[in-house]
Design an enzyme around this catalytic site. Structure first.
Site, mmCIF file in Angstrom:
data_model
loop_
_atom_site.group_PDB
_atom_site.id
_atom_site.type_symbol
_atom_site.label_atom_id
_atom_site.label_comp_id
_atom_site.label_asym_id
_atom_site.label_seq_id
_atom_site.Cartn_x
_atom_site.Cartn_y
_atom_site.Cartn_z
ATOM 1 N N ASP A 65 0.831 -1.162 -0.099
ATOM 2 C CA ASP A 65 -0.156 -0.094 0.014
ATOM 3 C C ASP A 65 0.898 1.162 0.006
ATOM 4 O OD1 ASP A 65 -1.753 1.725 0.068
ATOM 5 O OD2 ASP A 65 -2.639 1.267 2.268
ATOM 6 N N LYS A 67 0.437 3.803 -1.902
ATOM 7 C CA LYS A 67 -0.190 5.290 -2.120
ATOM 8 C C LYS A 67 0.495 6.177 -2.859
ATOM 9 C CE LYS A 67 -3.998 4.931 0.822
ATOM 10 N NZ LYS A 67 -3.883 3.645 1.382
ATOM 11 N N ASP A 70 2.509 10.385 -7.934
ATOM 12 C CA ASP A 70 3.755 11.136 -8.586
ATOM 13 C C ASP A 70 3.630 11.047 -10.068
ATOM 14 O OD1 ASP A 70 6.338 12.391 -8.848
ATOM 15 O OD2 ASP A 70 6.691 11.924 -6.709
ATOM 16 N N VAL A 177 -13.748 -0.968 7.705
ATOM 17 C CA VAL A 177 -14.553 -1.983 8.672
ATOM 18 C C VAL A 177 -13.743 -2.196 10.129
ATOM 19 C CG1 VAL A 177 -15.342 -4.247 8.741
ATOM 20 C CG2 VAL A 177 -15.059 -3.269 6.554
ATOM 21 N N GLN A 180 -13.103 2.171 12.064
ATOM 22 C CA GLN A 180 -13.679 3.201 11.225
ATOM 23 C C GLN A 180 -15.308 3.080 11.242
ATOM 24 O OE1 GLN A 180 -10.631 3.626 7.727
ATOM 25 N NE2 GLN A 180 -10.976 5.628 8.220
ATOM 26 N N GLY A 198 -7.957 -3.760 9.582
ATOM 27 C CA GLY A 198 -6.666 -3.614 10.091
ATOM 28 C C GLY A 198 -6.683 -3.978 11.718
#
Length: 227
Positions: A65, A67, A70, A177, A180, A198
């Site tokens: 991950d 992210k 660029d 999930v 959050q 997580g």
């Protein structure tokens, strides 16, 4: 036994060590679809821990991950650092296609690595840009032709819109999930393929039991929404 439609988010050391995270991935490797390894883990634990996880996960996906956001050349250079250890990488879609995601998409195909693009995120701020420009985001996603997209479990309506826009061939991975607020199974009912979870798992005293309970909740949700 079929793996539950769960992707475990591994975002930083737990149980006091990087080895603790690798152990979680080892122990859950046959229970879940895969693992999403975040930048905190990669920086704090290093490529050695990523390599260790890769060697111990037999069947599940290992997703970096990163992210990525660029120009294409830089994103390709970043992926080159982890390409020997992962099955997929996550990039932002707002950077656009030409000169950015076009180069990433082409190189990942050469490396046989799956591209996952962010269509929207699970926090409230994502409404300010991603959700307001979802049609334009979907245009970029279609050009890049990714294996999967990220859409928020916290907003099932966005998942449904993304599913309708992209059809059945693109996988939808839904974060948010548990901690959050989204309930297990709701994102899958809305059209997601996998739910990203997580802390509810990694911070549990018994991660394997946590996965079992979440999987049961997913099954119950699916029974309700398919009636």
């Amino acid at each position: 036994m079929k793996a539950s439609p769960i992707i475990v988010a591994i975002d930083g050391p737990v149980l006091g060590s990087c080895q603790g995270l690798v152990k979680i991935m080892t122990d859950l490797g046959d229970e879940v679809v895969g693992f999403k390894v975040g930048i905190p883990f990669i920086i704090q634990c290093g490529l050695e821990s990523l390599a260790a996880a890769r060697s111990r996960i037999r069947n599940g996906l290992l997703i970096a991950d990163l992210k990525l956001a660029d120009i294409g050349d830089i994103m390709v250079r970043v992926v080159s650092l982890v390409k020997d250890y992962v099955d997929a990488v996550i990039a932002h879609s707002f950077v656009g296609y030409k000169g950015a995601l076009d180069k990433v998409s082409e190189k990942l195909k050469e490396w046989n690595i799956k591209l996952i693009l962010v269509a929207s995120m699970s926090h409230e701020g994502s409404r300010e840009l991603y959700d307001r420009n979802l049609d334009s985001i979907m245009d970029v996603v279609k050009k890049a032709n990714p294996w999967g997209v990220v859409a928020p479990a916290t907003r099932p309506d966005i998942i449904s819109l993304v599913r309708n826009a992209l059809g059945a061939d693109v996988k939808i991975l839904a974060p948010g999930v548990g901690t959050q607020g989204a309930r297990p199974g709701d994102a899958i009912c809305a059209g997601a393929d996998y739910e990203i979870i997580g802390r509810s798992i990694t911070e549990s005293p018994d991660p394997k039991k946590a996965v079992e309970l979440i999987a049961l909740e997913q099954e119950e949700a699916l029974m309700r929404c398919r009636r």
